[in-house]
Motif scaffolding. Structure first.
Motif: not given
Length: 482
Positions: A288, A292, A311-312, A315, A397, A419
């Motif tokens: 993540l 980012s 990134e996702h 998560i 999220e 995030i």
């Protein structure tokens, strides 16, 4: 196994194979593109039948609440991507980037990829699941290099090397699981059947399973796109056909994640093993935050959204690593929302790159003025993927962050930081692409907008209202994951 259920499993696997054989010999674009769409639609309808009846457990195939989520999502996105692909590939043929021979190869490989992903998801044998993911890997390698440019071949070669290393590590982990099971279950295929493994897991050697999970996490983590195992993913997205980018981000990463979750459940059922969640939480956070930061440095629009996928997935893996009913529910919801949103974004990006003749962000500007439907579609997609309300990713999220605050408040700090960092990067680039002075060609796109807006509509509705039956289903899967 009753006949109806057997037919459903056979259809989910058989339709893509039959379609691939036919598409490999059809020379015309018009017929082959439509057959590709029809085959994908029929496979999706067959997958929906699992809601009505489930097959009895067999040695090779097994359907439960967990893999139904993945199967239905995979076949739906495969169908909408085939609709997008029809108009996208028409333009590629028109400008000479694809020839009729390559077209036959592309459509046949598309259906083989669907078969391989479906096979991995319905498999009850961990060896067969590995084989299916290997087939999916090799198929996407060939499709990434389909343009035969230097950059495309380099990306395909990098994907092949790193993907092969990852899948080899996963194979070694799978063998170690078999070795842990053999003293308890005995030799033969029964020691590789998932339902048998999970029922006898309490008696397995925990030390062997600990080592196995490390290899499985590294191996399948490479396919998920987790940092630092991610290097193949940006190149594969940037150089391959955009429909394959949508399938990679929206589907193939999920299939590898599914395999990882199955083995996590196995460790959770074995006393005295190391908690697999801690390793997943660590790799999820690293992915993540790394992705980012990397978003700020991207100059290619497809590479930028490839890092957004990293990134996702970070998560999602973080959420499943945290575990528990709420975090598992949030991870499952986030996976579904990410697949729908990211594929919609790639639908927009594919036609934008065709209109502008480039993927460089600096050469794309003022889209909402020159191509308002595509421009505003991309804006909605970025708003969704950034996690702003009221869209579905905001809800998932929010649940991930809430469950983390409740259980491990310190972990919530890097989670929220990553995030917000990604949100800033996405909106910085979006401002350049969608607004300001128009740059590049201003021709209208010959595009099918239905898939993009169908996905965005589902994501919007999910952020406001989810049917109680869907919530109950996801809750059952969350409990199944432990």
């Amino acid at each position: 196994m009753n006949v109806g259920s057997f037919d459903a499993v056979s259809a989910v696997l058989g339709i893509p194979i039959v379609a691939a054989a036919i598409l490999a010999i059809l020379p015309g674009y018009w017929l082959s593109a439509r057959l590709n769409v029809v085959a994908a639609l029929l496979t999706f309808l067959a997958a929906l039948s699992f809601f009505l009846e489930r097959p009895a457990v067999g040695s090779y195939f097994h359907i439960d609440d967990l893999n139904v989520v993945f199967i239905v999502l995979t076949t739906f996105v495969a169908f909408t991507t085939s609709v997008f692909s029809a108009s996208y590939i028409a333009h590629e043929i028109e400008i000479g980037r694809l020839t009729p021979n390559y077209l036959r190869f592309y459509h046949a490989m598309y259906q083989i990829l669907m078969f391989a992903m479906n096979l991995a998801l319905v498999s009850n044998n961990i060896g067969l699941m590995w084989v299916a993911i290997e087939i999916a890997t090799l198929t996407t390698v060939l499709m990434v290099g389909i343009y035969r440019t230097h950059e495309a071949l380099e990306a395909a070669w990098k994907y092949f090397i790193l993907g092969s290393v990852g899948i080899a590590l996963a194979l070694f982990g799978t063998i170690l699981v078999y070795l842990a099971a053999r003293p308890v279950i005995g030799e033969g295929t029964d020691a590789m059947v998932w339902t048998v493994l999970i029922s006898r897991a309490a008696a397995f050697d925990p030390a062997l399973l600990n080592v196995a999970f490390v290899f499985l996490l590294l191996g399948y983590g490479t396919k998920v796109g987790l940092a630092p195992l991610h290097a193949w993913l940006p190149d594969a997205h940037a150089e391959g056909p955009t429909p394959i980018s949508a399938v990679l981000s929206g589907l193939l990463l999920n299939v590898a994640l599914y395999a990882l979750l199955r083995f996590k459940m196995l460790l959770a059922a074995t006393p005295h093993t190391v908690a697999p969640g801690q390793l997943m939480v660590t790799m999820g956070l690293v992915s993540l935050i790394f992705a980012s930061f990397m978003l700020y440095r991207r100059r290619d629009i497809k590479r930028m959204f490839a890092y957004s996928s990293i990134e996702h997935m970070g998560i999602i893996v973080f959420a499943f690593g945290m575990g528990g009913p709420l975090a598992n529910f949030a991870g499952l919801l986030h996976m579904v929302m990410h697949s729908l949103t990211k594929s919609a974004i790639f639908f927009a990006v594919g036609h934008i790159a065709q209109v502008k003749g480039t993927q460089k962000i600096a050469d794309i500007g003022g889209l909402t003025e020159t191509n308002p439907v595509l421009g505003w579609g991309l804006v909605l997609g970025v708003i969704a993927i950034a996690g702003l309300p009221p869209l579905g990713i905001f809800m998932s999220e929010f649940l991930v962050v809430s469950s983390t605050f409740a259980r491990e408040p310190l972990l919530a700090i890097p989670l929220v930081f990553g995030i917000l960092l990604a949100l800033g990067a996405l909106f910085m680039h979006l401002n350049t692409i969608a607004f300001g002075e128009p740059r590049g060609p201003t021709a209208k796109a010959e595009a099918s907008y239905v898939p993009m807006f169908a996905h965005l509509t589902l994501v919007f509705v999910s952020g406001i209202y989810m049917p109680s039956a869907l919530v109950t289903w996801f809750q059952n899967v969350a409990k199944l994951l432990g």
